[in-house]
Write a protein that holds these residues in place. Sequence first.
Motif, mmCIF file in Angstrom:
data_model
loop_
_atom_site.group_PDB
_atom_site.id
_atom_site.type_symbol
_atom_site.label_atom_id
_atom_site.label_comp_id
_atom_site.label_asym_id
_atom_site.label_seq_id
_atom_site.Cartn_x
_atom_site.Cartn_y
_atom_site.Cartn_z
ATOM 1 N N GLY A 254 0.807 -1.221 0.000
ATOM 2 C CA GLY A 254 0.000 0.000 0.000
ATOM 3 C C GLY A 254 0.835 1.262 0.000
ATOM 4 N N ARG A 255 1.880 1.309 0.808
ATOM 5 C CA ARG A 255 2.755 2.491 0.841
ATOM 6 C C ARG A 255 3.499 2.668 -0.478
ATOM 7 N NH1 ARG A 255 3.388 5.451 5.390
ATOM 8 N NH2 ARG A 255 2.733 4.432 7.296
ATOM 9 N N PHE A 256 3.922 1.556 -1.072
ATOM 10 C CA PHE A 256 4.606 1.643 -2.362
ATOM 11 C C PHE A 256 3.678 2.249 -3.409
ATOM 12 C CE2 PHE A 256 5.571 -0.138 -6.537
ATOM 13 C CZ PHE A 256 6.858 0.340 -6.700
ATOM 14 N N ILE A 257 2.437 1.778 -3.450
ATOM 15 C CA ILE A 257 1.470 2.303 -4.417
ATOM 16 C C ILE A 257 1.169 3.766 -4.120
ATOM 17 C CG2 ILE A 257 -0.925 2.129 -5.216
ATOM 18 C CD1 ILE A 257 -0.626 -0.942 -4.749
ATOM 19 N N SER A 258 0.952 4.106 -2.844
ATOM 20 C CA SER A 258 0.644 5.489 -2.478
ATOM 21 C C SER A 258 1.804 6.421 -2.801
ATOM 22 C CB SER A 258 0.297 5.595 -0.994
ATOM 23 O OG SER A 258 -0.943 4.987 -0.747
ATOM 24 N N ALA A 259 3.028 5.952 -2.594
ATOM 25 C CA ALA A 259 4.198 6.782 -2.883
ATOM 26 C C ALA A 259 4.414 6.919 -4.387
ATOM 27 C CB ALA A 259 5.437 6.196 -2.225
ATOM 28 N N THR A 260 4.120 5.865 -5.128
ATOM 29 C CA THR A 260 4.283 5.897 -6.582
ATOM 30 C C THR A 260 3.248 6.820 -7.213
ATOM 31 O OG1 THR A 260 5.090 3.634 -6.519
ATOM 32 C CG2 THR A 260 4.404 4.469 -8.657
ATOM 33 N N VAL A 261 2.012 6.667 -6.777
ATOM 34 C CA VAL A 261 0.925 7.521 -7.253
ATOM 35 C C VAL A 261 0.720 8.556 -6.148
ATOM 36 C CG1 VAL A 261 -1.465 7.565 -8.016
ATOM 37 C CG2 VAL A 261 -0.106 5.507 -8.363
ATOM 38 N N VAL A 262 1.391 9.693 -6.253
ATOM 39 C CA VAL A 262 1.447 10.685 -5.170
ATOM 40 C C VAL A 262 0.065 11.059 -4.644
ATOM 41 C CG1 VAL A 262 2.240 12.995 -4.553
ATOM 42 C CG2 VAL A 262 3.616 11.569 -6.052
ATOM 43 N N ILE A 263 -0.916 11.023 -5.492
ATOM 44 C CA ILE A 263 -2.268 11.365 -5.053
ATOM 45 C C ILE A 263 -2.769 10.384 -3.990
ATOM 46 C CG2 ILE A 263 -3.582 10.073 -6.796
ATOM 47 C CD1 ILE A 263 -5.238 12.809 -6.982
ATOM 48 N N GLY A 264 -2.106 9.222 -3.887
ATOM 49 C CA GLY A 264 -2.479 8.223 -2.887
ATOM 50 C C GLY A 264 -2.436 8.750 -1.470
ATOM 51 N N TYR A 265 -1.537 9.694 -1.206
ATOM 52 C CA TYR A 265 -1.481 10.323 0.113
ATOM 53 C C TYR A 265 -2.354 11.575 0.172
ATOM 54 C CZ TYR A 265 2.423 7.371 1.588
ATOM 55 O OH TYR A 265 3.207 6.312 1.938
ATOM 56 N N ILE A 266 -2.411 12.293 -0.915
ATOM 57 C CA ILE A 266 -3.139 13.570 -0.939
ATOM 58 C C ILE A 266 -4.637 13.365 -0.753
ATOM 59 C CG2 ILE A 266 -3.682 15.579 -2.375
ATOM 60 C CD1 ILE A 266 -0.846 15.296 -3.538
ATOM 61 N N ILE A 267 -5.167 12.222 -1.200
ATOM 62 C CA ILE A 267 -6.614 12.003 -1.083
ATOM 63 C C ILE A 267 -7.076 11.940 0.370
ATOM 64 C CG2 ILE A 267 -6.826 10.887 -3.332
ATOM 65 C CD1 ILE A 267 -7.041 8.204 -1.858
ATOM 66 N N VAL A 268 -6.144 11.776 1.301
ATOM 67 C CA VAL A 268 -6.489 11.783 2.729
ATOM 68 C C VAL A 268 -7.233 13.074 3.079
ATOM 69 C CG1 VAL A 268 -5.515 11.909 5.063
ATOM 70 C CG2 VAL A 268 -4.605 10.260 3.429
ATOM 71 N N ALA A 269 -6.846 14.168 2.474
ATOM 72 C CA ALA A 269 -7.453 15.470 2.779
ATOM 73 C C ALA A 269 -8.904 15.569 2.306
ATOM 74 C CB ALA A 269 -6.625 16.586 2.152
ATOM 75 N N PHE A 270 -9.320 14.713 1.384
ATOM 76 C CA PHE A 270 -10.622 14.881 0.752
ATOM 77 C C PHE A 270 -11.645 13.793 1.038
ATOM 78 C CE2 PHE A 270 -7.358 16.896 -1.883
ATOM 79 C CZ PHE A 270 -7.784 18.214 -1.791
ATOM 80 N N LEU A 271 -11.206 12.657 1.526
ATOM 81 C CA LEU A 271 -12.153 11.574 1.795
ATOM 82 C C LEU A 271 -12.766 11.707 3.189
ATOM 83 C CD1 LEU A 271 -10.267 8.526 0.234
ATOM 84 C CD2 LEU A 271 -12.167 9.829 -0.709
ATOM 85 N N PRO A 272 -14.010 11.279 3.352
ATOM 86 C CA PRO A 272 -14.694 11.451 4.645
ATOM 87 C C PRO A 272 -14.017 10.738 5.819
ATOM 88 C CG PRO A 272 -16.123 10.318 3.062
ATOM 89 C CD PRO A 272 -14.860 10.657 2.345
ATOM 90 N N LYS A 273 -13.453 9.562 5.564
ATOM 91 C CA LYS A 273 -12.778 8.829 6.637
ATOM 92 C C LYS A 273 -11.279 9.067 6.619
ATOM 93 C CE LYS A 273 -16.273 5.288 7.090
ATOM 94 N NZ LYS A 273 -16.593 3.879 6.934
ATOM 95 N N LYS A 274 -10.830 10.071 5.877
ATOM 96 C CA LYS A 274 -9.416 10.502 5.833
ATOM 97 C C LYS A 274 -8.486 9.341 5.522
ATOM 98 C CE LYS A 274 -10.777 14.555 7.197
ATOM 99 N NZ LYS A 274 -11.084 15.521 6.190
ATOM 100 N N GLN A 275 -8.804 8.566 4.495
ATOM 101 C CA GLN A 275 -8.020 7.397 4.135
ATOM 102 C C GLN A 275 -7.133 7.668 2.928
ATOM 103 O OE1 GLN A 275 -11.743 5.090 3.856
ATOM 104 N NE2 GLN A 275 -10.592 3.465 4.868
#
Length: 165
Positions: A128-149
């Motif tokens: 999961g971290r590899f995918i999130s780091a590769t696709v930078v938006i993987g971390y940024i979406i935390v700011a926009f999802l209701p459960k901050k995931q």
Amino acid sequence: MENENQIYTNELVKVDEQETTRDSDKISIRYAGFWMRFWAYLLDLIVVGSIERLIIKPIFRALEIPLIEFNMFAPISIASAIIFYLYFVLMTKYFNQTLGKMVFGIKVIDLKNDKLSWGTILFREWIGRFISATVVIGYIIVAFLPKKQGLHDLFTDTSVIHVER
């Protein structure tokens, strides 16, 4: 309309290491947002870097293994990656928190109210971290999802919440 930050349950719930039965009670959950998780992660990077400097580098110097190689498969890179992932996997498994999360009062939970399994943690922290780091938006979406995931949370059905002090 039901608030998404509240869970209704009729089953055994584990809250801060105490098992309690709640009948149709509301359990209020505050999800940790992007910035809180970001600062906790930066603190964790300082901790991991310190572990490397205090343990790995002296061992490498004593064994005369080169410390400066710009190769992904260099011994120092492999040792650093092992320390990095062991830190996150073991801290999350045994404490549901890393030291950075502890300082900022947040922890990882399984959204199904189960204890975090080895499979969930390994997938969240490695793949999961590899995918999130590769696709930078993987971390940024935390700011926009209701459960901050982040993406790694979505894949493993986990989230990060504030711990009551």
